[in-house]
Design a protein around this motif. Structure first.
Motif, short mmCIF file in Angstrom:
data_model
loop_
_atom_site.label_atom_id
_atom_site.label_comp_id
_atom_site.label_asym_id
_atom_site.label_seq_id
_atom_site.Cartn_x
_atom_site.Cartn_y
_atom_site.Cartn_z
N ARG A 103 0.42 -1.26 0.07
CA ARG A 103 0.14 0.09 0.14
C ARG A 103 1.15 1.28 -0.04
N GLU A 104 1.69 1.50 0.47
CA GLU A 104 2.74 2.44 0.70
C GLU A 104 3.42 2.48 -0.09
N MET A 105 3.70 1.68 -0.35
CA MET A 105 4.76 1.83 -1.52
C MET A 105 4.29 1.88 -3.37
N GLU A 106 3.23 1.48 -3.37
CA GLU A 106 1.74 2.06 -4.25
C GLU A 106 2.03 3.34 -4.63
N PHE A 107 1.39 4.30 -3.62
CA PHE A 107 1.51 4.73 -3.26
C PHE A 107 2.61 6.38 -3.00
N MET A 108 3.97 5.57 -2.38
CA MET A 108 4.63 6.61 -2.87
C MET A 108 5.72 6.51 -4.15
N LEU A 109 5.68 5.49 -5.02
CA LEU A 109 6.14 4.80 -6.08
C LEU A 109 5.13 6.03 -7.27
N SER A 110 3.66 6.30 -7.08
CA SER A 110 2.79 6.24 -8.19
C SER A 110 3.15 8.04 -8.60
N LEU A 111 3.28 8.55 -6.44
CA LEU A 111 3.52 10.12 -6.47
C LEU A 111 4.94 10.69 -7.23
N ALA A 112 5.92 9.30 -7.49
CA ALA A 112 7.09 9.50 -7.52
C ALA A 112 7.14 9.60 -9.04
N GLU A 113 6.45 9.03 -9.79
CA GLU A 113 6.35 8.74 -10.87
C GLU A 113 7.59 8.20 -11.17
N THR A 114 7.44 7.27 -10.64
CA THR A 114 9.01 6.00 -10.48
C THR A 114 8.73 5.19 -12.23
N ARG A 115 10.16 5.21 -12.86
CA ARG A 115 10.29 3.97 -13.54
C ARG A 115 11.14 2.98 -13.52
N VAL A 116 11.99 3.27 -12.95
CA VAL A 116 13.02 2.21 -12.25
C VAL A 116 13.03 2.30 -10.54
N MET A 117 12.82 0.80 -9.99
CA MET A 117 12.90 1.35 -8.97
C MET A 117 13.84 0.21 -8.42
N VAL A 118 14.83 0.22 -6.59
CA VAL A 118 15.55 -0.74 -7.22
C VAL A 118 15.17 -1.70 -5.62
N ILE A 119 15.22 -2.39 -5.19
CA ILE A 119 15.19 -3.40 -4.18
C ILE A 119 15.70 -4.74 -3.90
N PRO A 120 16.00 -4.91 -2.41
CA PRO A 120 16.60 -6.47 -2.00
C PRO A 120 15.46 -8.16 -2.52
N GLN A 121 16.07 -8.71 -3.18
CA GLN A 121 15.84 -9.80 -3.44
C GLN A 121 14.51 -10.25 -2.05
N SER A 122 15.43 -10.31 -0.52
CA SER A 122 14.48 -10.44 0.67
C SER A 122 14.59 -9.31 1.14
N PHE A 123 14.57 -9.04 2.14
CA PHE A 123 15.19 -8.24 3.53
C PHE A 123 14.49 -9.18 4.63
N ARG A 124 14.54 -9.69 5.73
CA ARG A 124 13.92 -9.90 7.24
C ARG A 124 13.08 -10.98 6.96
N ASP A 125 12.79 -11.37 6.81
CA ASP A 125 12.54 -12.70 5.63
C ASP A 125 11.18 -12.18 5.10
N PHE A 126 10.87 -11.39 3.80
CA PHE A 126 9.90 -9.75 3.66
C PHE A 126 9.95 -10.54 1.77
N ASP A 127 9.34 -11.28 1.16
CA ASP A 127 10.01 -11.32 -0.20
C ASP A 127 9.64 -10.09 -0.88
N HIS A 128 10.73 -9.38 -0.85
CA HIS A 128 10.54 -7.39 -1.93
C HIS A 128 10.05 -8.16 -3.57
N ALA A 129 11.00 -8.92 -4.37
CA ALA A 129 10.89 -8.46 -5.36
C ALA A 129 9.41 -9.43 -5.93
N ALA A 130 8.47 -10.34 -4.92
CA ALA A 130 7.13 -10.46 -5.05
C ALA A 130 6.16 -9.34 -5.37
#
Length: 150
Positions: A103-130
């Motif tokens: 929810r928060e990421m959708e808002f932030m990325l949309s507001l910034a009109e992000t075209r490129v995003m960099v993330i970890p595969q996973s961090f603290r047992d959360f699948d950021h790639a998914a």
């Protein structure tokens, strides 16, 4: 503040490049990845070379000066490399806290009109790639997802 010498017209990139020129072998970053037991040590020259490689790859993705690039990275050495790479391009860095979810990421990325995003595969047992795959469907501007650790 300028008259007192506390503030100059130098940017972070200016100071970084001066240190690379003046003292390239100086220690810049030490990181320890506890989950895999790996230590990463970068001198200013190595940090500079890494940032140049990342900048070149971001340019291949079409990142332009003034464009917002969002990244959701923990306090990893890659955060520093990416930030310097974006400074070299003249792109806008948009670091987003790793605790944010869809929810928060959708808002932030949309507001910034992000075209490129960099993330970890996973961090603290959360699948950021998914999560990024889900966000790509919801955020029309999002074209490229760069996954660290994939």
């Amino acid at each position: 503040m300028r008259a007192a010498g506390f503030w100059s017209d130098q940017t972070l990139l200016d100071v970084f490049l001066k240190t690379v020129r003046d003292d390239p072998a100086r220690l810049a970053v030490t990181a320890y990845e506890t989950t895999i037991g790996r230590r990463t040590i970068l001198t200013y020259e190595q940090l500079h070379q890494s940032a140049d490689r990342v900048a070149a790859n971001l340019l291949r993705l079409g990142v332009k000066p003034g464009e917002v690039v969002s990244f959701q990275l923990p306090n990893w050495w890659q955060f520093v490399v990416l930030h310097i790479a974006l400074l070299r391009i003249g792109a806008v860095t948009n670091p987003v806290m790793p605790i944010f979810r869809d929810r928060e990421m959708e808002f932030m990325l949309s507001l910034a009109e992000t075209r490129v995003m960099v993330i970890p595969q996973s961090f603290r047992d959360f699948d950021h790639a998914a999560m990024a795959d889900r966000l790509k469907i919801k955020v029309p501007s999002l074209e490229h997802i760069v996954v660290i650790g994939s």
